[in-house]
Design an enzyme around this catalytic site. Structure first.
Site, PDB file in Angstrom:
ATOM      1  N   HIS A 224       0.803  -1.236   0.000  1.00 21.64           N
ATOM      2  CA  HIS A 224       0.000   0.000   0.000  1.00 21.64           C
ATOM      3  C   HIS A 224       0.836   1.287   0.000  1.00 21.64           C
ATOM      4  CE1 HIS A 224       1.024  -0.108   4.221  1.00 21.64           C
ATOM      5  NE2 HIS A 224       0.633   1.141   4.326  1.00 21.64           N
TER       6      HIS A 224
HETATM    7  C1  UD1 Z   1      -2.212   5.411   6.057  1.00 16.85           C
HETATM    8  C2  UD1 Z   1      -0.903   5.879   6.654  1.00 16.85           C
HETATM    9  C3  UD1 Z   1       0.163   4.803   6.502  1.00 16.85           C
HETATM   10  C4  UD1 Z   1      -0.324   3.483   7.050  1.00 16.85           C
HETATM   11  C5  UD1 Z   1      -1.638   3.134   6.367  1.00 16.85           C
HETATM   12  C6  UD1 Z   1      -2.206   1.821   6.852  1.00 16.85           C
HETATM   13  C7  UD1 Z   1      -0.409   8.293   6.464  1.00 16.85           C
HETATM   14  C8  UD1 Z   1       0.386   9.281   5.719  1.00 16.85           C
HETATM   15  N1  UD1 Z   1      -0.403   7.049   5.953  1.00 16.85           N
HETATM   16  O1  UD1 Z   1      -2.016   5.250   4.660  1.00 16.85           O
HETATM   17  O2  UD1 Z   1       1.312   5.193   7.213  1.00 16.85           O
HETATM   18  O3  UD1 Z   1       0.648   2.494   6.810  1.00 16.85           O
HETATM   19  O4  UD1 Z   1      -2.571   4.181   6.648  1.00 16.85           O
HETATM   20  O5  UD1 Z   1      -3.396   1.513   6.176  1.00 16.85           O
HETATM   21  O6  UD1 Z   1      -1.012   8.615   7.456  1.00 16.85           O
HETATM   22  N2  UD1 Z   1      -9.550   5.072   2.261  1.00 16.85           N
HETATM   23  C9  UD1 Z   1     -10.658   4.282   2.262  1.00 16.85           C
HETATM   24  N3  UD1 Z   1     -11.214   3.960   3.472  1.00 16.85           N
HETATM   25  C10 UD1 Z   1     -10.693   4.382   4.641  1.00 16.85           C
HETATM   26  C11 UD1 Z   1      -9.568   5.205   4.616  1.00 16.85           C
HETATM   27  C12 UD1 Z   1      -8.996   5.535   3.414  1.00 16.85           C
HETATM   28  O7  UD1 Z   1     -11.160   3.868   1.235  1.00 16.85           O
HETATM   29  O8  UD1 Z   1     -11.237   4.036   5.709  1.00 16.85           O
HETATM   30  C13 UD1 Z   1      -8.938   5.425   0.954  1.00 16.85           C
HETATM   31  C14 UD1 Z   1      -9.226   6.850   0.562  1.00 16.85           C
HETATM   32  O9  UD1 Z   1      -9.408   6.890  -0.823  1.00 16.85           O
HETATM   33  C15 UD1 Z   1      -7.938   7.561   0.922  1.00 16.85           C
HETATM   34  C16 UD1 Z   1      -6.889   6.477   0.690  1.00 16.85           C
HETATM   35  O10 UD1 Z   1      -7.536   5.265   1.072  1.00 16.85           O
HETATM   36  O11 UD1 Z   1      -7.718   8.698   0.173  1.00 16.85           O
HETATM   37  C17 UD1 Z   1      -5.636   6.668   1.506  1.00 16.85           C
HETATM   38  O12 UD1 Z   1      -5.960   6.794   2.889  1.00 16.85           O
HETATM   39  P1  UD1 Z   1      -4.964   7.567   3.901  1.00 16.85           P
HETATM   40  O13 UD1 Z   1      -5.434   7.440   5.292  1.00 16.85           O
HETATM   41  O14 UD1 Z   1      -4.732   8.938   3.370  1.00 16.85           O
HETATM   42  O15 UD1 Z   1      -3.593   6.823   3.708  1.00 16.85           O
HETATM   43  P2  UD1 Z   1      -3.250   5.262   3.674  1.00 16.85           P
HETATM   44  O16 UD1 Z   1      -2.721   4.937   2.330  1.00 16.85           O
HETATM   45  O17 UD1 Z   1      -4.361   4.425   4.216  1.00 16.85           O
END
Ligand code: UD1
Length: 373
Positions: free
Chosen positions: A214
């Site tokens: 991821h």
């Molecule tokens: C985040 C953390 C990362 C961690 C990871 C574990 C940061 C910078 N990154 O990355 O360190 O390893 O979590 O999962 O804080 N989304 C969903 N559902 C959710 C949440 C997010 O679909 O419940 C999608 C959204 O499109 C979002 C994307 O995932 O834009 C990324 O989510 P985000 O929390 O920004 O970063 P992660 O890649 O999950």
């Protein structure tokens, strides 16, 4: 006894939840300590958030900030504003926080630390000092900023302590306490192995691999992601793989039209993100873990399962120097070589690092109780 110390404990994203579970349990044993649990809402999907609360018996958050997704600046800013409001309200009610505890390296960690620090509330960082020295990783920026303004820095491995001392932190504020994520693993591994996850996916213990992916560095560029998926498809001809796909990765696979690579690999089972127990059931009985996750690197080391880390660097060096990890970058050749070692039982044997013993949270609670008198 009426609690005299009030800690705000911040959790926002999936890897935070298994870290806060043992901390809450350990702190709540002290009658003079109160924990205010704050969920920022950075992760909100059931299988990235709620399932961990249910399975790990974490109580409902006292406050849910509901910030959701957004660009890094927006998500960070939203958490900062919400945490600032909370601290100001607590002060106005005459119930100020003794300290704010943040864990890990996600955006919520850094944002809450900044808001607290600017309002002169001491910040405690659990999992402090880890450095990949790769500033293209958002987490590296989060780690640097959080540590630079934290008052008490609690480390999971000796490299964390060394990095912080080299950066000029005073030794009296830096403590090696062990790994809270491994507290949860040790607490849950027996129950996890009793899950029916292997049967559900038609797998046999020791005869499959688990893949997770991821990191923006691996999934946000079409050519990089394509190369990794091609390698996984090739591996799956020798060893069945289970691949729980993170929402970020799923959306990139669709956006770059790469789904065909996985569809053409019958040995690669693509599934939705798993809850904690299903995931631990799979990893604890896997032949190999192939991942870019920080948490899985550590969990594999604690479980003694080979971990081929799809990154050029790691902020958790002990997983490679003592544990079962090997840095693979995104080299198909190295992955193939190491995989052949694993399959022929020639891969190195690791050991579980010092203080990854299931008691890190108890040590943290003792420290906090003594420190904030
Ligand atoms: C985040 C953390 C990362 C961690 C990871 C574990 C940061 C910078 N990154 O990355 O360190 O390893 O979590 O999962 O804080 N989304 C969903 N559902 C959710 C949440 C997010 O679909 O419940 C999608 C959204 O499109 C979002 C994307 O995932 O834009 C990324 O989510 P985000 O929390 O920004 O970063 P992660 O890649 O999950």
């Amino acid at each position: 006894m009426t609690p005299t110390k009030r800690f705000a404990l911040i959790a926002g994203a999936r890897p935070n939840f298994m870290k806060i579970a043992p901390i809450i349990r350990a702190l709540e044993r002290y009658p003079d300590l109160e924990v205010c649990l704050i969920h920022t809402g950075q992760h909100y999907d059931k299988n990235l958030s709620d399932v961990f609360f249910q399975e790990l018996g974490i109580r409902r958050p006292d406050v849910a900030l509901g910030v959701g997704s957004g660009s890094h600046a927006k998500q960070t800013a939203d958490v900062m504003v919400a945490v600032e409001n909370l601290i100001v309200e607590a002060n106005e009610k005459g119930q100020p926080f003794t300290a704010v505890i943040v864990v890990g390296d996600v955006n919520s960690t850094m944002a809450a630390a900044i808001a607290a620090s600017k309002l002169h509330v001491p910040v405690v960082h659990v999992e402090a000092g880890l450095r990949s020295r790769d500033r293209t990783m958002p987490e590296e920026i989060n780690r640097l900023v959080t540590d630079s303004i934290s008052d008490l820095l609690l480390c999971s491995e000796p490299a964390g302590v060394e990095n912080l001392i080299a950066e000029g932190h005073s030794a009296e504020n830096v403590h090696l306490v062990g790994n809270v994520m491994i507290d949860t693993l040790m607490n849950e591994v027996t129950r996890a192995k009793e899950q029916k996850t292997l049967e559900q996916f038609g797998l046999l213990a020791g005869q499959y691999g688990v893949v997770t992916l991821h990191r923006p560095g691996n999934v946000d560029e079409p050519e990089t992601l394509k190369g990794i998926l091609q390698v996984l498809a090739k591996i799956s001809e020798k060893l069945p793989l289970v691949f729980p796909v993170h929402p970020r990765t799923r959306s990139r696979i669709d956006q770059f039209a790469l789904r065909g690579i996985l569809d053409a690999a019958p040995g690669c089972r693509v599934v939705d993100p798993l809850g904690y127990l299903d995931c631990l059931c799979l990893t604890s009985q896997a032949k190999v873990v192939v991942t870019d996750s920080g948490g899985l690197q550590e969990e594999s080391t604690a479980l003694g399962v080979p971990c081929l880390t799809l990154r050029p660097n790691t902020e958790r060096p002990i997983t490679c120097s003592e544990g079962t990890g090997t840095l693979i970058g995104n080299s198909a050749d190295l992955l193939d070589l190491k995989l052949r070692e694993v399959l022929s039982d020639r891969y190195k044997i690791g050991k579980c690092p010092e203080l990854w013993d299931g008691k890190a949270a108890v040590r943290i609670a003792e420290l906090l109780s003594a420190k904030f008198r």
